[in-house]
Design an enzyme around this catalytic site. Structure first.
Site, PDB file in Angstrom:
ATOM      1  N   ASP A 103      -3.018   7.488  -5.510  1.00 56.12           N
ATOM      2  CA  ASP A 103      -4.291   7.515  -4.728  1.00 56.12           C
ATOM      3  C   ASP A 103      -4.512   6.616  -3.835  1.00 56.12           C
ATOM      4  O   ASP A 103      -3.922   5.334  -4.026  1.00 56.12           O
ATOM      5  CB  ASP A 103      -5.569   7.256  -5.983  1.00 56.12           C
ATOM      6  CG  ASP A 103      -5.779   8.633  -7.017  1.00 56.12           C
ATOM      7  OD1 ASP A 103      -4.709   9.348  -6.623  1.00 56.12           O
ATOM      8  OD2 ASP A 103      -6.589   8.512  -7.368  1.00 56.12           O
ATOM      9  N   HIS A 159       2.992   8.146  -9.642  1.00 55.53           N
ATOM     10  CA  HIS A 159       3.683   9.195 -10.180  1.00 55.53           C
ATOM     11  C   HIS A 159       4.909   9.962  -9.259  1.00 55.53           C
ATOM     12  O   HIS A 159       4.944   9.513  -8.117  1.00 55.53           O
ATOM     13  CB  HIS A 159       2.738  10.421 -10.431  1.00 55.53           C
ATOM     14  CG  HIS A 159       1.789  10.215 -11.396  1.00 55.53           C
ATOM     15  ND1 HIS A 159       1.874  10.754 -12.678  1.00 55.53           N
ATOM     16  CD2 HIS A 159       0.548   9.122 -11.314  1.00 55.53           C
ATOM     17  CE1 HIS A 159       0.627  10.023 -13.303  1.00 55.53           C
ATOM     18  NE2 HIS A 159       0.049   9.073 -12.633  1.00 55.53           N
ATOM     19  N   SER A 258      -2.200  -2.348  -4.027  1.00 52.19           N
ATOM     20  CA  SER A 258      -0.913  -2.331  -3.607  1.00 52.19           C
ATOM     21  C   SER A 258      -0.379  -1.424  -2.228  1.00 52.19           C
ATOM     22  O   SER A 258      -1.263  -0.643  -1.830  1.00 52.19           O
ATOM     23  CB  SER A 258       0.066  -3.053  -4.197  1.00 52.19           C
ATOM     24  OG  SER A 258       1.291  -3.678  -3.492  1.00 52.19           O
TER      25      SER A 258
END
Length: 293
Positions: A103, A159, A258
């Site tokens: 995200d 992911h 990050s």
């Protein structure tokens, strides 16, 4: 409200103001401050006030969180790396689609120019320097890249963007500059200067590389396999024969905001229509398709 520009993306005043704090970062004890922040994030005694401050300060929504009671999180670290409800981040329907791994904001994407990609303010990043691996950079020449910035309020788990087998990893020590867009626009070669973990995968479409970029106050990079713990004291690398990942599997997580940089080999790949630099993306957003020439 007046706004600034970053890579063609309009930024609010608050982020524009942050650019004035980029130069002092050169002189701050980055690793020491990050270790203190990491200790605070792991503290059970400080958990309640820190979680409350972060949730209110950043306006973090728990609507999609598997656990929505703030009191249930034993540490700030547990809060930042919280799981989402089952099915909150579905993968694209097409098996040939490349999924977004995190995200955040899609800060840049496109073809590699030789072994470089262009990011903030036209900065050209060297893939060989980013990876610390000239041979792999050579394989990626003419391929593609995407860069996703995760801010503190974002979901912090990363992911797998496509099916693949881990074939090599490398941990590279470095600075811990902030990676927010304002700082990235002012500190040259930022992604290649910060601490990072490079993960290489063999996929049905060739080499895919996922790079975790460390940053100020992150407190650590964690993965589902076992590289050295952060902070990295020296360059370390390892050849691997797995594990195997299916698109959507959890690959790792940050303990704060990050950046993730992905690079992949030239293939019959086309980016999804409607992608724009600076747009919000989520885990599972289709970035493109390997069946499109």
């Amino acid at each position: 409200m007046s706004e600034a520009q970053y890579n063609g993306v309009r930024l609010p005043d608050a982020m524009r103001t942050m650019r004035y704090f980029s130069r002092p970062q050169h002189f701050l004890p980055q690793h020491f401050l990050s270790r203190i922040a990491g200790a605070a994030a792991r503290s059970t005694l400080l958990a309640r006030p820190l979680i409350w401050l972060m949730q209110k300060g950043y306006g973090i929504s728990l609507e999609e969180a598997a656990e929505q009671d703030l009191r249930a999180y034993p540490t700030l670290h547990a809060f930042f790396t919280r799981a989402l409800k089952e099915g909150a981040r579905p993968m694209p329907e097409a098996a040939s689609a490349l999924a977004c791994p995190a995200d955040g904001r899609l800060m840049s994407f496109g073809r590699l120019t030789g072994e470089q990609f262009i990011e903030a303010k036209g900065q050209a990043y060297s893939v060989s320097r980013l990876l610390g691996d000239e041979a792999s950079a050579k394989r990626l020449e003419g391929g593609f890249h995407a860069c996703i910035y995760l801010s503190p309020p974002d979901y912090h788990r990363v992911h797998m963007p496509f099916d693949g087998r881990l074939c090599r990893w490398q941990s590279i020590p470095g600075n811990l500059f902030s990676v927010n867009p304002a700082t990235s626009a002012r500190i040259s070669d930022l992604h290649c200067r910060n601490e990072r973990l490079v993960c290489q995968f063999d996929t049905p479409n060739g080499l895919l590389v996922v790079v975790f970029i460390g940053a100020r106050m992150v407190g650590g990079i964690e993965t589902s396999f076992n590289p050295p713990p952060t902070p990295y004291g020296a360059i370390q690398s390892g050849e691997a024969d797995g594990p195997d990942y299916v698109r959507g599997d959890r690959l790792g997580q940050f303990k704060f905001g990050s950046t993730i940089v992905m690079c992949w080999q030239d293939a019959e790949f086309g980016f999804a229509p409607g992608l724009e630099a600076g747009m919000r993306v989520q885990v599972g957003t289709a970035l493109g398709d390997f069946s499109v020439a």
